[in-house]
Design a protein around this motif. Structure first.
Motif, short mmCIF file in Angstrom:
data_model
loop_
_atom_site.label_atom_id
_atom_site.label_comp_id
_atom_site.label_asym_id
_atom_site.label_seq_id
_atom_site.Cartn_x
_atom_site.Cartn_y
_atom_site.Cartn_z
N PRO A 1 1.47 3.05 -10.52
CA PRO A 1 0.82 2.53 -9.30
C PRO A 1 0.06 1.23 -9.53
O PRO A 1 -0.32 0.57 -8.56
CB PRO A 1 -0.14 3.64 -8.89
N TYR B 1 0.84 -1.20 0.00
CA TYR B 1 0.00 0.00 0.00
C TYR B 1 0.88 1.25 0.00
O TYR B 1 0.61 2.20 -0.74
CB TYR B 1 -0.92 -0.01 1.22
N LEU C 1 2.38 1.67 -3.36
CA LEU C 1 1.32 2.15 -4.25
C LEU C 1 1.13 3.66 -4.06
O LEU C 1 1.07 4.42 -5.03
CB LEU C 1 0.02 1.40 -3.96
N GLN C 2 1.06 4.10 -2.80
CA GLN C 2 0.88 5.52 -2.52
C GLN C 2 2.06 6.36 -3.01
O GLN C 2 1.87 7.45 -3.54
CB GLN C 2 0.66 5.75 -1.02
N THR C 3 3.25 5.84 -2.84
CA THR C 3 4.44 6.56 -3.32
C THR C 3 4.37 6.76 -4.83
O THR C 3 4.57 7.88 -5.34
CB THR C 3 5.73 5.80 -2.93
N LEU C 4 4.10 5.69 -5.55
CA LEU C 4 4.01 5.79 -7.01
C LEU C 4 2.82 6.63 -7.44
O LEU C 4 2.89 7.37 -8.43
CB LEU C 4 3.94 4.39 -7.63
N PHE C 5 1.73 6.56 -6.69
CA PHE C 5 0.56 7.40 -6.98
C PHE C 5 0.92 8.87 -6.81
O PHE C 5 0.53 9.70 -7.63
CB PHE C 5 -0.61 7.01 -6.07
N TRP D 1 -5.15 9.10 2.85
CA TRP D 1 -4.28 7.97 2.53
C TRP D 1 -3.38 7.59 3.70
O TRP D 1 -3.15 6.41 3.96
CB TRP D 1 -3.43 8.24 1.29
N HIS E 1 2.81 10.19 -9.60
CA HIS E 1 1.83 10.47 -10.64
C HIS E 1 1.10 11.80 -10.38
O HIS E 1 0.94 12.62 -11.29
CB HIS E 1 0.83 9.31 -10.72
N MET F 1 -6.41 2.18 -9.09
CA MET F 1 -5.16 2.14 -9.85
C MET F 1 -5.27 1.21 -11.05
O MET F 1 -4.72 1.50 -12.11
CB MET F 1 -3.99 1.70 -8.95
N GLU G 1 -6.69 4.61 -13.30
CA GLU G 1 -5.51 5.29 -13.84
C GLU G 1 -5.32 5.10 -15.34
O GLU G 1 -4.83 6.00 -16.02
CB GLU G 1 -4.25 4.90 -13.07
#
Length: 182
Positions: A161, A53, A56-60, A101, A63, A126, A130
């Motif tokens: 993400p 998670y 995912l948040q870091t990559l989100f 988040w 973005h 995602m 996305e």
């Protein structure tokens, strides 16, 4: 008196129009179904899923950074005809969103329903939401403005993400199947 979530959705609809709200609401409904069928009764293993998670948040947010730098709100405003100012976009997406988040990560770690639901919301968002940066938004602009298929804000990092989201989905589904067999 309106609940904070009601105010958020109303603000988002007024600011951005039906297109982004549709993507987000669709992700929430898909997340609700996934959550109810799996982690609503048996929370996800936080030792496995909290790191996914957080990745995912870091990559989100990489973005989201691309969206801020390339004015995603202005691109959506052009195709939806709902003006969405930089200030309104930044407030909702880069200030309010991260508070939810971060709290969700804590809630997921504690095995609480909120964190497990937000995990599912992000997984669905995602995986299904996305790709709209690559498939829907540029095509909507092509139709509206008569241009060719070209870059739309957030397009370059939209799919990153998806990787931890897909991994989290696999982990949850495997665990759910294992639990059902026993």
């Amino acid at each position: 008196m309106a609940l904070p979530s009601q105010t958020f959705w109303l603000d988002l609809y007024v600011q951005a129009g039906p297109l982004p709200v549709g993507v987000i609401v669709g992700s929430m409904m898909g997340g609700m179904i996934g959550w109810r069928k799996t982690t609503a009764r048996f929370p996800a293993d936080p030792y496995v899923l909290v790191p996914l998670y957080l990745l995912l948040q870091t990559l989100f947010y990489v973005h989201v950074g691309e969206e801020v730098l390339t004015h995603f709100n202005r691109g959506i405003a052009a195709i939806s005809e709902h003006p969405w100012s930089d200030t309104e976009f930044d407030y909702l997406i880069t200030f309010i969103g991260p508070m939810v988040w971060v709290f969700a990560a804590y809630s997921l770690w504690k095995g609480r329903p909120f964190g497990n639901f937000i995990l599912w919301f992000m997984i669905v968002g995602m995986i299904l939401g996305e790709p709209t940066h690559v498939l829907i938004f540029p095509v909507a602009r092509m139709i509206k403005e008569g241009v060719g298929y070209e870059y739309f804000s957030g397009m370059y990092t939209a799919l990153f993400p998806m990787i931890p989201a897909l991994l989290a989905l696999v982990v949850i589904v495997k665990e759910h199947k294992k639990r059902n067999r026993s």
